[in-house]
Each structure stands twice: as structure tokens, then as C-alpha cells.
Design a protein around this motif. Structure first.
Motif, PDB file in Angstrom:
ATOM      1  N   ILE A 138     -16.643 -12.808 -12.288  1.00  0.00           N
ATOM      2  CA  ILE A 138     -16.336 -11.635 -11.463  1.00  0.00           C
ATOM      3  C   ILE A 138     -14.840 -11.587 -11.149  1.00  0.00           C
ATOM      4  N   LYS A 139     -14.275 -12.744 -10.815  1.00  0.00           N
ATOM      5  CA  LYS A 139     -12.833 -12.809 -10.530  1.00  0.00           C
ATOM      6  C   LYS A 139     -12.025 -12.373 -11.761  1.00  0.00           C
ATOM      7  N   ASP A 140     -12.431 -12.834 -12.937  1.00  0.00           N
ATOM      8  CA  ASP A 140     -11.737 -12.468 -14.178  1.00  0.00           C
ATOM      9  C   ASP A 140     -11.837 -10.969 -14.441  1.00  0.00           C
ATOM     10  N   LEU A 141     -13.012 -10.387 -14.169  1.00  0.00           N
ATOM     11  CA  LEU A 141     -13.194  -8.945 -14.358  1.00  0.00           C
ATOM     12  C   LEU A 141     -12.268  -8.166 -13.423  1.00  0.00           C
ATOM     13  N   GLN A 142     -12.197  -8.606 -12.166  1.00  0.00           N
ATOM     14  CA  GLN A 142     -11.319  -7.943 -11.201  1.00  0.00           C
ATOM     15  C   GLN A 142      -9.862  -8.016 -11.658  1.00  0.00           C
ATOM     16  N   GLU A 143      -9.443  -9.195 -12.096  1.00  0.00           N
ATOM     17  CA  GLU A 143      -8.043  -9.373 -12.505  1.00  0.00           C
ATOM     18  C   GLU A 143      -7.720  -8.537 -13.741  1.00  0.00           C
ATOM     19  N   GLU A 144      -8.642  -8.476 -14.679  1.00  0.00           N
ATOM     20  CA  GLU A 144      -8.400  -7.686 -15.886  1.00  0.00           C
ATOM     21  C   GLU A 144      -8.362  -6.194 -15.566  1.00  0.00           C
ATOM     22  N   SER A 145      -9.250  -5.754 -14.679  1.00  0.00           N
ATOM     23  CA  SER A 145      -9.254  -4.357 -14.255  1.00  0.00           C
ATOM     24  C   SER A 145      -7.950  -4.011 -13.545  1.00  0.00           C
ATOM     25  N   ASN A 146      -7.486  -4.900 -12.659  1.00  0.00           N
ATOM     26  CA  ASN A 146      -6.233  -4.669 -11.932  1.00  0.00           C
ATOM     27  C   ASN A 146      -5.026  -4.688 -12.875  1.00  0.00           C
ATOM     28  N   ARG A 147      -5.055  -5.562 -13.878  1.00  0.00           N
ATOM     29  CA  ARG A 147      -3.950  -5.626 -14.838  1.00  0.00           C
ATOM     30  C   ARG A 147      -3.784  -4.285 -15.543  1.00  0.00           C
ATOM     31  N   GLN A 148      -4.901  -3.701 -15.954  1.00  0.00           N
ATOM     32  CA  GLN A 148      -4.849  -2.392 -16.613  1.00  0.00           C
ATOM     33  C   GLN A 148      -4.290  -1.322 -15.665  1.00  0.00           C
ATOM     34  N   THR A 149      -4.729  -1.363 -14.399  1.00  0.00           N
ATOM     35  CA  THR A 149      -4.273  -0.367 -13.429  1.00  0.00           C
ATOM     36  C   THR A 149      -2.780  -0.514 -13.150  1.00  0.00           C
ATOM     37  N   TYR A 150      -2.290  -1.750 -13.051  1.00  0.00           N
ATOM     38  CA  TYR A 150      -0.853  -1.984 -12.866  1.00  0.00           C
ATOM     39  C   TYR A 150      -0.062  -1.427 -14.049  1.00  0.00           C
ATOM     40  N   ARG A 184      -8.178   0.463  -8.565  1.00  0.00           N
ATOM     41  CA  ARG A 184      -8.755   1.253  -9.645  1.00  0.00           C
ATOM     42  C   ARG A 184      -7.930   2.503  -9.959  1.00  0.00           C
ATOM     43  N   GLU A 185      -8.237   3.068 -11.113  1.00  0.00           N
ATOM     44  CA  GLU A 185      -7.569   4.290 -11.570  1.00  0.00           C
ATOM     45  C   GLU A 185      -7.626   5.394 -10.515  1.00  0.00           C
ATOM     46  N   ARG A 186      -8.748   5.494  -9.816  1.00  0.00           N
ATOM     47  CA  ARG A 186      -8.890   6.542  -8.795  1.00  0.00           C
ATOM     48  C   ARG A 186      -7.888   6.348  -7.651  1.00  0.00           C
ATOM     49  N   HIS A 187      -7.494   5.099  -7.392  1.00  0.00           N
ATOM     50  CA  HIS A 187      -6.484   4.864  -6.358  1.00  0.00           C
ATOM     51  C   HIS A 187      -5.133   5.453  -6.778  1.00  0.00           C
ATOM     52  N   ILE A 188      -4.817   5.380  -8.082  1.00  0.00           N
ATOM     53  CA  ILE A 188      -3.562   5.967  -8.564  1.00  0.00           C
ATOM     54  C   ILE A 188      -3.586   7.477  -8.354  1.00  0.00           C
ATOM     55  N   ALA A 189      -4.706   8.102  -8.709  1.00  0.00           N
ATOM     56  CA  ALA A 189      -4.828   9.557  -8.525  1.00  0.00           C
ATOM     57  C   ALA A 189      -4.669   9.919  -7.051  1.00  0.00           C
ATOM     58  N   GLN A 190      -5.259   9.118  -6.187  1.00  0.00           N
ATOM     59  CA  GLN A 190      -5.132   9.343  -4.744  1.00  0.00           C
ATOM     60  C   GLN A 190      -3.675   9.229  -4.314  1.00  0.00           C
ATOM     61  N   ALA A 191      -2.975   8.221  -4.824  1.00  0.00           N
ATOM     62  CA  ALA A 191      -1.572   8.005  -4.468  1.00  0.00           C
ATOM     63  C   ALA A 191      -0.695   9.170  -4.905  1.00  0.00           C
ATOM     64  N   ILE A 192      -0.932   9.690  -6.110  1.00  0.00           N
ATOM     65  CA  ILE A 192      -0.147  10.821  -6.620  1.00  0.00           C
ATOM     66  C   ILE A 192      -0.371  12.044  -5.736  1.00  0.00           C
ATOM     67  N   ARG A 193      -1.634  12.306  -5.416  1.00  0.00           N
ATOM     68  CA  ARG A 193      -1.948  13.477  -4.597  1.00  0.00           C
ATOM     69  C   ARG A 193      -1.287  13.366  -3.218  1.00  0.00           C
ATOM     70  N   ILE A 194      -1.338  12.185  -2.610  1.00  0.00           N
ATOM     71  CA  ILE A 194      -0.708  11.971  -1.295  1.00  0.00           C
ATOM     72  C   ILE A 194       0.809  12.168  -1.400  1.00  0.00           C
ATOM     73  N   ALA A 195       1.421  11.627  -2.472  1.00  0.00           N
ATOM     74  CA  ALA A 195       2.875  11.731  -2.650  1.00  0.00           C
ATOM     75  C   ALA A 195       3.315  13.186  -2.808  1.00  0.00           C
ATOM     76  N   VAL A 196       2.541  13.966  -3.552  1.00  0.00           N
ATOM     77  CA  VAL A 196       2.866  15.397  -3.729  1.00  0.00           C
ATOM     78  C   VAL A 196       2.796  16.119  -2.391  1.00  0.00           C
ATOM     79  N   PHE A 197       1.764  15.808  -1.604  1.00  0.00           N
ATOM     80  CA  PHE A 197       1.606  16.471  -0.310  1.00  0.00           C
ATOM     81  C   PHE A 197       2.724  16.081   0.658  1.00  0.00           C
ATOM     82  N   GLU A 198       3.205  14.837   0.540  1.00  0.00           N
ATOM     83  CA  GLU A 198       4.293  14.406   1.415  1.00  0.00           C
ATOM     84  C   GLU A 198       5.629  14.999   0.990  1.00  0.00           C
ATOM     85  N   LYS A 199       5.816  15.184  -0.311  1.00  0.00           N
ATOM     86  CA  LYS A 199       7.096  15.689  -0.829  1.00  0.00           C
ATOM     87  C   LYS A 199       7.257  17.196  -0.627  1.00  0.00           C
ATOM     88  N   GLU A 200       6.158  17.927  -0.780  1.00  0.00           N
ATOM     89  CA  GLU A 200       6.202  19.390  -0.651  1.00  0.00           C
ATOM     90  C   GLU A 200       5.339  19.831   0.532  1.00  0.00           C
TER      91      GLU A 200
END
Length: 412
Positions: A138-150, A184-200
Motif C-alpha cells: 500500500i505504501k508503494d502504491l501511494q508513493e508511485e501515485s504521488n510520484r506521477q502527480t508530482y 491525486r490528479e483531482r487535487h491539481i485540478a482543484q489547485a488550478i481552479r482556486i488559483a484562477v479564482f484568486e488571480k481574477e
């Protein structure tokens, strides 16, 4: 409750519990939601307590945690269950890969990726307990998933810089701010949406910035539609063909057999999540013939399925569920809540059609089997599996015991 003990260890012995339950004058079928994600993977909820508060307000009395690749939320989930008097189910979810089906182009329960197989474990031990080997997997799966997201964040930053879009992201900061152990990938999408709302500050400015991020493609969602915007971000940037897409390494997946072994080792019941119809009454290759699916699952010693009724047409859901119920399967329903959209906790079929009493009863019985399994495991007894095989001939006994376990918890 302490972290080291399950509440079920305080319950009476099975005979006493069943005798007590027979004296209770109720035949009510409870509302149950057996599959929700929490912030420990990705979730519509901001904290673990939120689904309990919503469930309470909607009259839902059983909730099941079902995070990807982690049991980290179990103890807090247990605390919230006791606090709010909502019965807890302890589940987990994986993405496995069936290489033979991938090579044959056969879609299982992911309509876009042949061979990829979502798979759940139901009624794991709480507090979580598994072998060191399973914990490491499980730890290896988490690390591999996070590596891809990074790596996705790196590619995203390069794309934004190349296109003179003045946004940049720090993967570690995003993980600390928006995620838990699993990023996860969905966290990146969340971050982009928040950044756009903060910038504009205006809707026009935000739409223009989204259009630029999407390479000139116009944003389709309303600017106040958080879930719609984040899905568009994923589809335009983070999925195959997108500027920040990073393909998954085969190391990111266990085989289905490995996932089943891990679930059983952690005390759980292997469970196949059924996609069923997904728009225009389409089905995946693996699921289009329910007789074949039944034979396939039995050949893999899988005697439990779950469905997310909100994505299925009522008549298709009903026909499918009755068929598998008649064949002795443990069947449960949930809502997932693994997108930003805050859907109701109370379950319904596609289009908001209420589940009828027969479907609710089947869900209740499946939930009761899992409840009995959890109670028995917590007290050092054998649960619904014997040497990894479901005790289908004892299902009725598990249903009665599980109903008593649920009622006892709710009466505490």
C-alpha cells in the motif's frame, strides 16, 4: 474510544445479541450509504466529520468509508460514527490491472482504459491491521501515485511558463494544503481552479484565464460550477493528450490477484464495483452480459458487488441487482462523493429516482453481512470468509446477526 480498540469488542456474544434484537419492535429498513471517499483520498468533503453531519440531516444511519489505497481515515471515521450514532463500515478501494484484458482491449469497469479494474475490500479490520508485506504494498502504491502527480505538476508549470500564463505551483505545498498522504490528479485540478479564482476577481476575467489555460478552447461550465470547472481542467490538461498528462507506470498497479490477497489479509471481503450502464445504456465489454460477469466473478472467488445507483437507470439497476441477489451475492450501494460535487447522501437511481423497498432491503442485507463480519473479526472470530472463500451458504445467518449488530450500535 481509543485507537487500539474496536467498539464491537464491547458488544454481547452473538446469541445474546440475537436474543436482544428479537425483542426490538422494528422492521424499518435504514437508509444506507456504504461507499464514500474522505479527504484521505479525494472527496467532496472538507473533513471526515462532514459526511456524518450531512447523513444525519438526511436520515442516513449507515456510512462506509471507501478511500483509495489507504486506511488512514479509519480511526477518525470510527470516532465520528460513535459521536453521531451512525453505523460505520470500513472499506478500501484499489485500481488493479488485468494485463490479459488490457492486451485484448477489454474494458472492465473503467470505460476509457482496457484492463484497468477498480476493486474494493469491504469490512476490513478496524483499527487497521495487516501483514508488513501488505502494508508495504500500500505504501508503494501511494508513493508511485504521488510520484506521477508530482510529475504532472512539473509538466503543468512548464506549459504555463511557455504560454506566458503567470501561475506556478509547488507540488509539496499543494499536497500539504489540499491532500493527506495521497496526492491525486483531482487535487491539481482543484489547485488550478482556486488559483484562477484568486488571480481574477470577475467572471469574465476568470473565463478568459481558463480559456488561455485550455489553449484557446472556451470554458463550457458556468464559472460558479466548481465540479464542472475542475472536470474541464482534468480533461483539458491532465488526461491523455493534455499538456500536463503523465502516463501511469505499470508499477502503479497491482494485479487483481494481489489486490484480493491484500484485502483478505487486512480482514476484508473482496468486492467488485459494478459500473453498469453509463449514458445511453452503454456497457463495458466485461459487464455487458450479466451471466458471463457472474461466471467470471465466481471463477475469481468474488461473491460481493457494489453499485453507485446515481449513475444507473432505475430499470437497469433493478434487473441487475435482483439477478445477482438471486445468485447469493452480497450487494451494497454508495454514492462515492469522489468529485467536488456535493450530491445528497441519501441514495437514488439516475435522474433522482428513489430506490424502492426491494432495492433498499437488498442493500440492507448486504450491509448486514459486512456488519456481522466486522463484529466477528473484532472479537477474534472468523468472519464471512473461510480460507478466503465466502460462506454463501451461511449468508442468511450473517444477515440476521448483522442486523442485530447495526441495531445495537444505533441504540447505544
Amino acid at each position: 474510544m481509543t485507537d487500539s480498540k474496536s467498539i464491537f469488542t464491547t458488544f454481547p456474544q452473538p446469541e445474546e445479541l440475537l436474543a436482544w434484537f428479537k425483542e426490538q419492535a422494528t422492521n424499518t429498513i435504514p437508509d444506507i450509504n456504504g461507499h464514500v471517499h474522505t479527504p484521505h483520498s479525494f472527496s467532496a468533503f472538507l473533513e471526515v466529520e462532514q459526511p456524518f453531519l450531512l447523513a444525519k440531516s438526511e436520515g442516513v444511519s449507515v456510512l462506509g468509508i471507501n478511500d483509495f489505497y489507504t486506511t488512514d481515515g479509519y480511526n477518525e471515521f470510527a470516532e465520528m460514527a460513535e459521536k453521531h450514532k451512525i453505523f460505520p463500515l470500513y472499506n478500501i478501494e484499489f485500481m488493479a490491472l488485468q494485463n490479459d484484458l488490457q492486451e485484448a482491449g477489454i474494458r472492465v469497469n473503467d470505460p476509457s482504459n482496457p484492463g484497468r479494474t477498480y476493486f474494493s475490500g469491504k469490512g476490513l479490520r478496524q483499527p487497521a491491521k495487516m501483514s508488513a508485506e501488505s502494508a508495504q504494498k500500500i505504501k508503494d502504491l501511494q508513493e508511485e501515485s504521488n510520484r506521477q502527480t508530482y510529475q504532472m505538476v512539473e509538466k503543468l508549470n512548464a506549459f504555463l511558463a511557455e504560454n506566458d500564463i503567470y501561475l506556478q505551483f509547488d507540488a509539496e505545498e499543494l499536497q500539504n494544503r489540499l491532500a493527506k498522504n495521497l496526492f491525486r490528479e483531482r487535487h491539481i485540478a482543484q489547485a488550478i481552479r482556486i488559483a484562477v479564482f484568486e488571480k481574477e476577481e470577475t467572471d469574465l476575467g476568470r473565463a478568459a484565464l481558463f480559456n488561455a489555460i485550455f489553449g484557446g478552447k472556451e470554458v463550457k461550465s458556468a464559472i460558479d460550477d466548481v465540479a464542472g470547472l475542475e472536470n474541464e481542467i482534468r480533461n483539458n490538461l491532465l488526461k491523455a493528450g493534455g499538456a500536463a498528462f503523465v502516463p501511469e507506470d505499470p508499477k502503479a498497479f497491482l494485479s487483481l490477484e494481489e489486490v484480493q490477497e491484500l484485502i483478505i489479509d487486512a480482514g476484508g471481503i473482496p468486492c467488485y464495483p459494478v459500473l453498469l450502464d453509463f449514458g445511453n445504456e452503454n456497457y463495458t465489454d466485461y459487464e455487458e452480459d450479466k451471466e458471463k460477469l457472474l461466471a467470471e466473478l465466481k471463477s475469481k472467488n468474488v461473491y460481493s458487488i457494489e453499485l453507485i445507483p446515481g449513475r444507473n437507470k432505475f430499470h437497469i439497476l433493478k434487473d441487475f441487482v435482483k439477478f445477482f441477489n438471486d445468485n447469493g451475492f452480497v450487494i451494497t450501494f454508495g454514492s462515492e462523493h469522489n468529485t467536488p460535487k456535493l450530491d445528497p447522501m441519501k441514495l437514488s437511481a439516475g435522474g433522482g429516482i428513489d430506490l424502492d423497498d426491494e432495492l433498499k432491503q437488498i442493500n440492507y442485507e448486504g450491509t448486514a453481512v459486512i456488519a456481522a463480519h466486522q463484529y466477528l473479526l473484532a472479537n477474534g472470530k472468523e468472519g464471512y470468509l473461510k480460507n478466503g472463500i465466502a460462506k454463501t451458504d451461511e449468508k442468511a445467518d450473517f444477515i440476521e446477526l448483522g442486523k442485530a449488530v447495526i441495531a445495537k450500535f444505533l441504540a447505544l
